[in-house]
Scaffold this active site. Structure first.
Site, PDB file in Angstrom:
ATOM      1  N   GLY A  14       0.962  -1.249   0.081  1.00  0.00           N
ATOM      2  CA  GLY A  14      -0.011   0.126   0.182  1.00  0.00           C
ATOM      3  C   GLY A  14       0.658   1.097   0.332  1.00  0.00           C
ATOM      4  O   GLY A  14       1.865   1.420  -0.625  1.00  0.00           O
ATOM      5  N   GLY A  16       2.641   2.238   2.477  1.00  0.00           N
ATOM      6  CA  GLY A  16       3.660   2.140   2.918  1.00  0.00           C
ATOM      7  C   GLY A  16       4.847   1.417   1.743  1.00  0.00           C
ATOM      8  O   GLY A  16       5.570   2.569   1.843  1.00  0.00           O
ATOM      9  N   TYR A 165     -11.030   3.464  15.621  1.00  0.00           N
ATOM     10  CA  TYR A 165      -9.496   3.579  13.723  1.00  0.00           C
ATOM     11  C   TYR A 165      -9.875   4.989  14.570  1.00  0.00           C
ATOM     12  O   TYR A 165      -7.784   5.833  14.431  1.00  0.00           O
ATOM     13  CB  TYR A 165     -10.796   3.559  13.115  1.00  0.00           C
ATOM     14  CG  TYR A 165      -9.457   4.005  12.206  1.00  0.00           C
ATOM     15  CD1 TYR A 165      -8.495   3.666  11.746  1.00  0.00           C
ATOM     16  CD2 TYR A 165     -10.292   5.126  11.154  1.00  0.00           C
ATOM     17  CE1 TYR A 165      -7.592   4.055  10.683  1.00  0.00           C
ATOM     18  CE2 TYR A 165      -9.216   5.960  10.318  1.00  0.00           C
ATOM     19  CZ  TYR A 165      -8.090   4.866  10.115  1.00  0.00           C
ATOM     20  OH  TYR A 165      -6.763   5.209   8.894  1.00  0.00           O
TER      21      TYR A 165
END
Length: 275
Positions: A14, A16, A165
């Site tokens: 992703g 990263g 989250y």
């Protein structure tokens, strides 16, 4: 980024991996920290192949286990390398459960694991100054009304866990700002950012009936990495610290993200990670 060393958490997938690729393409020596050795080494091979930069390496890291965080930091320090940029990128969303040490999973991975890793590497960051700590947060932090510290010891509730989250992403913003205040004058600067809403692997545990609706209009990981790369490399940010960025523009963080709450979260996180 020539002759500069970078560590990217969650650099195997992703945003990263796109961030690690962008930094490697700029000539950086990049360490990809990830839980899965197979996926981490595959990402390293892909980054090397796509950039022509062989100075890309894998480090094992499980942010849901503070002992793994300590071991990862110790392994990096044992290399004797400088560290010019730490990108706290890895994250989870839509998952229920607890970390190995008994914290709500999203808070434990998104905030507490990164808190422990950053503090373990502060010495080398300061010795390598000018250096930067870039933490990937989210505009979801605006929906958090504060932090219920008692709830951090319980699994997330609800189908998507978006409330928990949001709290974990508020933690990222508070941590980055407080770290910036504590490191003022050291040559280490900090940045928290919203990468845009990105269709990355972070949403893989959101239940299938909901996931397509959540991700259908999201950015690609490469688009989402732009903000991380900006905060990690932009010369114009060298003298600013502790700020929050929405994509590549500075933005006021939530009114809940106060210095007072930042100090409380820091003190509690310090106690939790050194116990």
């Amino acid at each position: 980024m020539s002759e500069r060393t970078v560590l990217v958490t969650g650099g195997n997938t992703g945003i990263g991996q796109a961030t690690a690729t962008g930094l490697a393409a700029r000539g950086g020596r990049v360490y990809v920290a990830a839980r899965s050795q197979a996926k981490g080494e595959t990402a390293v091979a892909e980054i090397r192949a796509s950039t022509g930069n062989d100075e890309v390496f894998y480090l094992p890291l499980d942010l849901a286990d503070l002992e793994s965080v300590r071991v990862c930091a110790a392994r990096f320090l044992a290399l004797g390398e400088p560290l010019h940029v730490l990108v706290n990128n890895a994250g989870v969303a839509g998952r229920r459960g607890l970390t190995r040490q008994g914290f709500e999973l999203m808070f434990g991975v998104n905030h507490l694991g990164h808190f422990a890793l950053t503090n373990a590497l502060l010495g080398v960051l300061q010795a390598s100054a000018p250096a930067r700590v870039v933490t990937v947060s989210s505009d979801a932090h605006y929906s958090a009304r504060g932090i219920d510290f008692e709830a951090l010891r319980r699994p997330a509730r609800g189908l998507t866990g978006m409330r928990e989250y949001a709290v974990s992403k508020l933690g990222n913003v508070l941590f980055s700002a407080e770290l910036g205040r504590r490191l003022d004058g050291t040559g280490v600067t900090t940045y928290a950012l919203h990468p845009g809403v990105v269709a990355s692997g972070i949403w893989r545990r959101v239940p299938w009936p909901v996931r397509p609706l959540v991700t259908r209009r999201m950015l690609s990981p490469s688009q989402g990495a732009a903000a991380s790369l900006y905060c990690a490399t932009a010369p114009e940010l060298a003298q600013v610290s502790g700020r929050y960025y929405d994509t590549c523009a500075e933005r006021e963080a939530s009114s809940v993200a106060t210095p007072e709450l930042g100090r409380v979260l820091w003190d509690r996180s310090q106690a939790w990670t050194t116990a």
